[in-house]
Design an enzyme around this catalytic site. Sequence first.
Site, mmCIF file in Angstrom:
data_model
loop_
_atom_site.group_PDB
_atom_site.id
_atom_site.type_symbol
_atom_site.label_atom_id
_atom_site.label_comp_id
_atom_site.label_asym_id
_atom_site.label_seq_id
_atom_site.Cartn_x
_atom_site.Cartn_y
_atom_site.Cartn_z
ATOM 1 N N LYS A 121 10.212 3.770 4.809
ATOM 2 C CA LYS A 121 11.497 4.029 5.458
ATOM 3 C C LYS A 121 12.087 5.341 4.931
ATOM 4 C CE LYS A 121 16.040 1.973 6.035
ATOM 5 N NZ LYS A 121 16.918 0.833 5.800
ATOM 6 N N HIS A 140 -3.872 -28.430 -5.968
ATOM 7 C CA HIS A 140 -4.783 -28.464 -7.122
ATOM 8 C C HIS A 140 -4.336 -27.510 -8.208
ATOM 9 C CE1 HIS A 140 -7.531 -31.012 -4.861
ATOM 10 N NE2 HIS A 140 -7.081 -30.332 -3.822
ATOM 11 N N GLU A 173 15.455 -10.481 -2.292
ATOM 12 C CA GLU A 173 16.059 -9.140 -2.273
ATOM 13 C C GLU A 173 17.369 -9.181 -1.482
ATOM 14 O OE1 GLU A 173 14.164 -5.404 -0.474
ATOM 15 O OE2 GLU A 173 13.594 -5.149 -2.552
ATOM 16 N N GLY A 207 14.456 -2.462 5.144
ATOM 17 C CA GLY A 207 13.011 -2.442 4.907
ATOM 18 C C GLY A 207 12.375 -3.807 5.084
ATOM 19 N N ARG A 208 13.017 -4.854 4.547
ATOM 20 C CA ARG A 208 12.418 -6.191 4.610
ATOM 21 C C ARG A 208 12.606 -6.856 5.977
ATOM 22 N NH1 ARG A 208 16.542 -5.563 1.177
ATOM 23 N NH2 ARG A 208 18.451 -6.784 1.377
ATOM 24 N N GLU A 242 5.613 4.950 -5.324
ATOM 25 C CA GLU A 242 4.297 4.321 -5.160
ATOM 26 C C GLU A 242 3.619 4.834 -3.887
ATOM 27 O OE1 GLU A 242 7.137 2.731 -5.760
ATOM 28 O OE2 GLU A 242 6.849 0.982 -7.067
ATOM 29 N N LYS A 247 13.714 1.667 -11.274
ATOM 30 C CA LYS A 247 13.123 2.904 -10.722
ATOM 31 C C LYS A 247 13.601 4.110 -11.526
ATOM 32 C CE LYS A 247 13.097 1.595 -5.808
ATOM 33 N NZ LYS A 247 13.647 1.921 -4.493
HETATM 34 O O1 F6P Z 1 12.096 -1.770 -3.716
HETATM 35 C C1 F6P Z 1 13.132 -1.593 -2.842
HETATM 36 C C2 F6P Z 1 12.744 -1.116 -1.485
HETATM 37 O O2 F6P Z 1 13.713 -0.232 -1.061
HETATM 38 C C3 F6P Z 1 12.568 -2.249 -0.478
HETATM 39 O O3 F6P Z 1 13.772 -2.711 0.000
HETATM 40 C C4 F6P Z 1 11.731 -1.580 0.551
HETATM 41 O O4 F6P Z 1 11.176 -2.492 1.428
HETATM 42 C C5 F6P Z 1 10.722 -0.885 -0.347
HETATM 43 O O5 F6P Z 1 11.486 -0.446 -1.456
HETATM 44 C C6 F6P Z 1 9.983 0.254 0.276
HETATM 45 O O6 F6P Z 1 10.835 1.272 0.677
HETATM 46 P P1 F6P Z 1 10.355 2.414 1.650
HETATM 47 O O7 F6P Z 1 9.958 1.791 2.942
HETATM 48 O O8 F6P Z 1 11.528 3.337 1.798
HETATM 49 O O9 F6P Z 1 9.180 3.115 1.010
#
Ligand code: F6P
Length: 531
Positions: free
Chosen positions: A199, A375, A344, A258-259, A205, A496
Amino acid sequence: MTIWTRLAEAGKAAEKTRILDRFAENPDRFAELSVSLGDMTLDFSKTSLDAAALALLVELAAEKGVPERRDVMFTGGRINVTEGRAVLHTALRNRGSKPVLVDGVDVMPEVNEVLDRMGAFAAGIRSGQIAAVDGKPFTDVVNIGIGGSDLGPVMATLALAPYHDGPRLHYVSNVDGADIHDKLAGLDPARTLVIVASKTFTTIETMTNARTAKAWMEAVLGAEAGKHFAAVSTALDKTAAFGIDPARVFGFWDWVGGRYSVWGAIGLPVMIAIGPDDFGDFLAGANEMDRHFLEAPLAENMPVLLGLVGIWHRNVMGYQTRAILPYDQRLSRLPAYLQQLDMESNGKSVTLDGSPVTTATGPVVWGEPGTNGQHAFYQLIHQGTNIVPCEFMVAAVGHEPALEHHHLLLIANCLAQSEALMKGRSLAEAEKTVKDPALAPHKVFPGNRPSTTLVYTELDPRTLGRIVALYEHRVFVEGVIWGINSYDQWGVELGKELATALLPLVESGSGFGGKDGSTAGLLQTITDLRR
Ligand code: F6P
């Protein structure tokens, strides 16, 4: 007397009668404490709720303004107050394209334009018309994203495996190099399309993995590597700076969290896997749940009732967790998906105006598919000292007709677990099962442990859409009752920031002086181990 006090009294009264006995008292209990939407039924009769307690909970929902807040959400009100944003993931599956206004502007033309472009792109990749630089079709698609840019597509891709007739999909999320290393191993860059899904297009990452993938691609395709990339983001300037052709960038908007984003461009890999028509059914299923949520009276409204069961367990009975237990191997990532969606969203300690909450908020959400969990951790669920409300789900029909006996076993196991949790086994009954009476206490099951069960015909795209939307709205209902903002996520920021500050220390292996004793000690130990 406040409604919470009345609910607390109802809770105390509820504990006097065992759940099982309630069925003897009221033969209509299943009908009264279950709700259906088409072929989907949510049974919450195996809880300690009764009609009077449920009526109080419905009163609570009304008093806290659930219907009014719901209408504000659906009509573009800026209910995400800390970020000043509307919350309109529902517009992404607004199938009739009824106008949805944000600041007086209908967003549906833009939503439909992106959906149409996604459809054309997905169809092109699937047919081979959109091909690799050598003109051959893409065989593999790698989606790079994390959190909401990963969990939804991964969950849906696994769930809809029987509908997957497009190229193979691979998901890279973790910054751990092992993830991208293992996923790219064996893939041919010349046959692979990489989708960078973020987003913000700043997530460390995702950007680290995207750069690694670009180098991997460039090693084979050189300057043409960009032709094997697409992006999904709200930050179109940043996708351009990364070198992705704007024709291959699929946008969304700040009013999609995002979620909550799998319904739009973040769902692109799912669409490539199952095709635009089946993806349309996924959206249609969610839209069906949206309309039910909007239209059904509170006492007959599935997401409202699931939310109220959650409130009963968390705030009245004081349970700290809830287990998501799909009896469906293809829903194996649903618990992880719901962890982000729920925790979240509702893992908050202040209300909308910043004052401390006065009630417990989101529970710990966890789970695994049945029967595997049986199990592993079901021992604790049945005989441990914590009570864990269990949320079972199972399809009436499996996708493998030749393996129907497997499916019948699956159903029997699912129902057996909720029955066992409720019935338990008394000491007298346990004594009958053992020769040595000393063993009997070990075979006692306290029982009276609550669960809900969601049943549906089969796990198809429409049903998956309904399930996910059901849980999204459940989170909303609980968040409104707790008076919190379910749509921000400030709790992820501090870690972060600290990681960014720690990186130079990790890189240099020095400068630990200002750190607390534990962090400095760990940095030194790791530095020594790396020498
Ligand atoms: O870890 C927080 C967060 O902002 C989530 O809410 C989101 O889904 C994820 O990081 C990834 O964010 P982005 O889509 O901006 O890379």
